[in-house]
Design an enzyme around this catalytic site. Sequence first.
Site, PDB file in Angstrom:
ATOM      1  N   ASP A 139      13.853  -7.560  -4.120  1.00 12.94           N
ATOM      2  CA  ASP A 139      12.888  -8.403  -4.826  1.00 12.94           C
ATOM      3  C   ASP A 139      13.269  -9.873  -4.640  1.00 12.94           C
ATOM      4  O   ASP A 139      13.887 -10.217  -3.632  1.00 12.94           O
ATOM      5  CB  ASP A 139      12.859  -7.995  -6.310  1.00 12.94           C
ATOM      6  N   HIS A 141      10.157 -12.522 -11.447  1.00 11.72           N
ATOM      7  CA  HIS A 141       9.667 -11.205 -11.017  1.00 11.72           C
ATOM      8  C   HIS A 141      10.788 -10.186 -10.808  1.00 11.72           C
ATOM      9  O   HIS A 141      10.752  -9.068 -11.322  1.00 11.72           O
ATOM     10  CB  HIS A 141       8.849 -11.378  -9.734  1.00 11.72           C
ATOM     11  N   SER A 149       3.700  -3.789  -9.269  1.00  5.86           N
ATOM     12  CA  SER A 149       5.092  -4.255  -9.345  1.00  5.86           C
ATOM     13  C   SER A 149       5.799  -3.736 -10.574  1.00  5.86           C
ATOM     14  O   SER A 149       6.997  -3.486 -10.550  1.00  5.86           O
ATOM     15  CB  SER A 149       5.132  -5.784  -9.454  1.00  5.86           C
TER      16      SER A 149
END
Length: 736
Positions: free
Chosen positions: A136, A197, A527
Site C-alpha cells: 500500500d 490509506h 480498498s
Amino acid sequence: MNFHGFCYLLHILAWFLLLTHSYSDDGRKTYIVYMGDHQKDVELSESLHIRMLQNILGSKYTPDTLLHSYKKSFNGFVAKLTEEEAVRMEGLDGVVSVFQNKKNELHTTRSWDFIGLSQTVKRTNTESNIIVGVIDNGIWPESDSFDDQGFGPPPQKWKGSCQNFTCNNKIIGAKYFHMNGPYGKEDLISPRDSKGHGTHCASTAAGNSVEFTSFFGLASGTARGGVPSARIAVYKPCWSSGCDDADILHAFDEAIEDGVDIISLSLGPTEVQHNNYFNDIFAIGAFHAMKKGILTSTSAGNSGPEFYTVSKNAPWLLSVAASTIDRKFFTSVQLGDGTVYISLYKFKEFYGVSVNTFDLKNKSYPLIYGGNAPNTTGGFNSFRSSLCLENSLDENVVKGKIVLCDGFLDPASVGLVSGAAGILLRSSTPKDNAFTFALPAVHLSLEDGALIQSYINLTSNEGKDSLAPYIASFSSRGPNAITPNILKPDLAAPGVDILAAWSPIMSVSDVKEDERKTKYSINSGTSMACPHATAAAAYIKSFHPDWSPAAIKSALMTTATPMSVQLNPEAEFAYGAGQINPIKALNPGLVYDANETDYVNFLCGHGYDTKKLKSITKDSSKCTQTNNGMALDLNLPSFALSINSSTPFHGTFHRTVTNVGSNTSTYKARVTALPPSLSNFKVEPDVISFSSVGQKKSFTLSIEGTLNVEISSSFLIWDDGTFQVRSPIVLFLPQM
Ligand SMILES: *[C@@H]1O[C@H](CO)[C@@H](O)[C@H](O)[C@H]1NC(C)=O
Ligand SMILES: *[C@@H]1O[C@H](CO)[C@@H](O)[C@H](O)[C@H]1NC(C)=O
Ligand SMILES: *[C@@H]1O[C@H](CO)[C@@H](O)[C@H](O)[C@H]1NC(C)=O
Ligand SMILES: *[C@@H]1O[C@H](CO)[C@@H](O)[C@H](O)[C@H]1NC(C)=O
Ligand SMILES: *[C@@H]1O[C@H](CO)[C@@H](O)[C@H](O)[C@H]1NC(C)=O
Ligand SMILES: *[C@@H]1O[C@H](CO)[C@@H](O)[C@H](O)[C@H]1NC(C)=O
Ligand SMILES: *[C@@H]1O[C@H](CO)[C@@H](O)[C@H](O)[C@H]1NC(C)=O
C-alpha cells in the site's frame, strides 16, 4: 561564415541534437520483462538480465537501461525499451511476457459512518505468528493501532527487515519501492504513510483494539483489526504519483521471500484492464505467492456498477467486492429529532457543488434517502431507487424533498426525479473521472455529519430491504472478462463507512485548507473490503496453518452469507459467493482445494504454451491432451457458465472436495434454483461418504436447459446435517 553565423549554426545543431536525443528518450518506455520462476543463483539472474539487454539494445545499451532485477521470488526485470525492442525481447528464450509499466491507484473512496466488530471471538496463540503483508502507501507507526505492547519478538521464520524506518514487534517489516522517475514534493521517502490509506487498510486487517476512537464525534466505539494479534509487514510501492506496476511487483518479490503468510492489496489499475494472466502483475505476483502457500487478497476495484469491471481475474487470487455493513448497527447511534431539513443552497455554498439542473433557493427541504422510497408499483426495488433512476422513486414520497442518491449517474438517466426538490449525489469515488457528479462530500464537516446522521436514521428505520447488506454501487462487477467461466468477484466484505487508523498529517477531507487532522478516519471502497477478507483469511490460517491458499479461499466462499438478488440485480457478479463470515469459515466441512498443478493445467487449456509455462513452474510439466484443463474443471468453489443464446445448452463441471470436517460423514447434494430457472441440474454422485479427514471425493455437476434471463443464480449445497457447503452457480448471457 562569420562568427555570429557559426554560433547560429551551432545553436541549430544543438537544438537538433537535443530534439533527436529527447526523441529517442521519449521512444523508450518502462517495460516489465517477466521470466517465470526465480533462479537458484541470484547473481546469475542479474547478469543474465544484462546480457539479454545487451543482446537486444546492442551499442545503445547503458547500465541505466536496466532499472531493476527481480530475483527473489520470481525471475524478470524492468528496463527502458522502445516498442520494437520490447517485441524483440519477447522472442528471447525464457521470456514469458513483456509489457509496459502502468500506473495503479488506491481503491479508496471516502465516506462516513462506522462499523463494529465482535471482540469476543475464539482465537489461537498462533495468531501472533501470522504475518500480514500489506502492499500500500505505507503506515503511520505511532498509531495506537500498531503499539507492540504484549507482543513477543517476530516469528522465527521471518526474514524481512525495516528500511529507513523503526519497526517494533507489531510492525515487523517495512520497505519502500520506487524505481522510476522522481519523487513527488509530498512524498515521504520511507515506508511512512502521509496519506492515511495504508494505515487504514493495515489497521483494518491487523490493528490492535483501540477503544473510544471517534471521528469528530460522529462515530464512537472500538476500532480494531480482524486479527489484532497478527504482525504487520509493510510494503510501499505507492506515492503521490500513483503505484507503478514495476514497484508493486518488486513488493511481491520481497514479501514472498520475507515470509509473509498473506498479502493484502487494496489498489488496482487506473483504468479497467483485461490483460491476459501473464501480462498482469496481480496475477503474476499472486501466482508466485500461491506457489509458496501465500494467499493474495485484493480489492475487486471501484469501477462498478457496470459489468466486466473487475481487473483481478486470476483464479488463484481472492477478489473482494465491497458491501454495506449491517445497518442495524446504526440504531445505537443517538440522533436528534425527526425529519432533518437541509438546504441545497447551503450545500452549494459550502462545497461549491454544482447541482445545476435545479433552481437553488435559500430554503430547506426534508431529506430522504432514495433507497427508502422505491416506486414499487413501477417494479423498482430499493437498490434501483437508491440510484434515483428515472421513475424509480415513489413520486408520492419524494415530492418536495431532497433525495440522497448513490450518485454515479449522469443527469440524463436521473430525469426529473419524481418531483423531488433536489438531489444530493452521494458519490463514493470523487477522484474517479467516470463519476461526473462527484460530490465533494469527502469534505466532511459537522453540518455534513448531521446530514449523515439523518441518513443513518432514515435507513435504519424504514423498509426491511434497506436493512440487508448490499453491494456498493462503486464496487466492480463481473463477469470475468478473461475467463468468463471463472466467477469474479469471489466474495464480498464490508467496504462502506469503515472507521480505522489514519495518518495524522493528512487532513480528513484531502483538502489542503482543511485543518482537521485525525488519528482515525472513515473510508469506503473495495480498498476497505479487501483487508476484511485478508483478516478473515489470516484468522482461518491461525487455526489451520497447513491449509493452502485455495482451501482458505474455499472456506471463505462456501460459508459466506448469501446476499439478496433483489437488492443486487447483478447477483453473483456483484457479490460472488456472498458476504464473508469468518467464524463459520473456520469449519467449512469440505474444501475445494487446488494447487499449482491444477492452475497450470487450467493455463494449458487457455493457450499458454508449454515453453512459457515451463519457465513459470520450473519443472518439466507439459501441456498435453489430458491436462488441457477447461475453466469448468478448475477446482473452484463456484460455478459459472457463459451461455451463447436462448437455445438449449448443457455444461458439465468436474470437482473434487476434501474432507476437513468430521472423520466420518455423509454429504448429500442439493441444488436450489431460484425461479424462473428453466435448467436441470444433476450431481453425480449425489451422496458422498468420508471415513477420514483429508479424504478426497470427486463429483460432476451437469446442467442443461435454456436460459430465459440474463443471469440465473442457483446454489449447490453439500449437506451432512452439520455442515452446509454452499457454492454459487451462475448461468449468464455474456452480452448482457
Ligand atoms: C529516509 O527518510 C527520510 C525522511 O523520512 C529522507 O529524508 C531520507 O532521504 C531517507 N533516506 C534514504 C536513505 O532513503
Ligand atoms: C430517528 O428515528 C427514531 C425512531 O423512528 C425517531 O424517534 C427519531 O426522532 C429519528 N431521528 C431523526 C434525526 O430522524
Ligand atoms: C439564507 O437564509 C438564512 C436564514 O434562513 C439567512 O441567514 C442567510 O443570510 C440566507 N442567505 C442568503 C445568501 O440569502
Ligand atoms: C412508477 O413508475 C412508472 C413507470 O415505470 C410510472 O408510470 C409511475 O408514475 C411511477 N409511480 C410513482 C408513484 O412514481
Ligand atoms: C497437486 O495436487 C495433486 C493431487 O491433488 C498432486 O498429484 C500434485 O503433485 C500436486 N502438485 C503440486 C505442485 O504440489
Ligand atoms: C458459443 O458460440 C461460439 C461461436 O458462436 C461457439 O464457438 C461456442 O462453442 C458456443 N458455446 C456454447 C457453450 O454453445
Ligand atoms: C480422526 O481419526 C484419526 C485417526 O483415526 C484420529 O487421530 C482423530 O482424532 C480423529 N479425528 C476426529 C475429529 O475424530
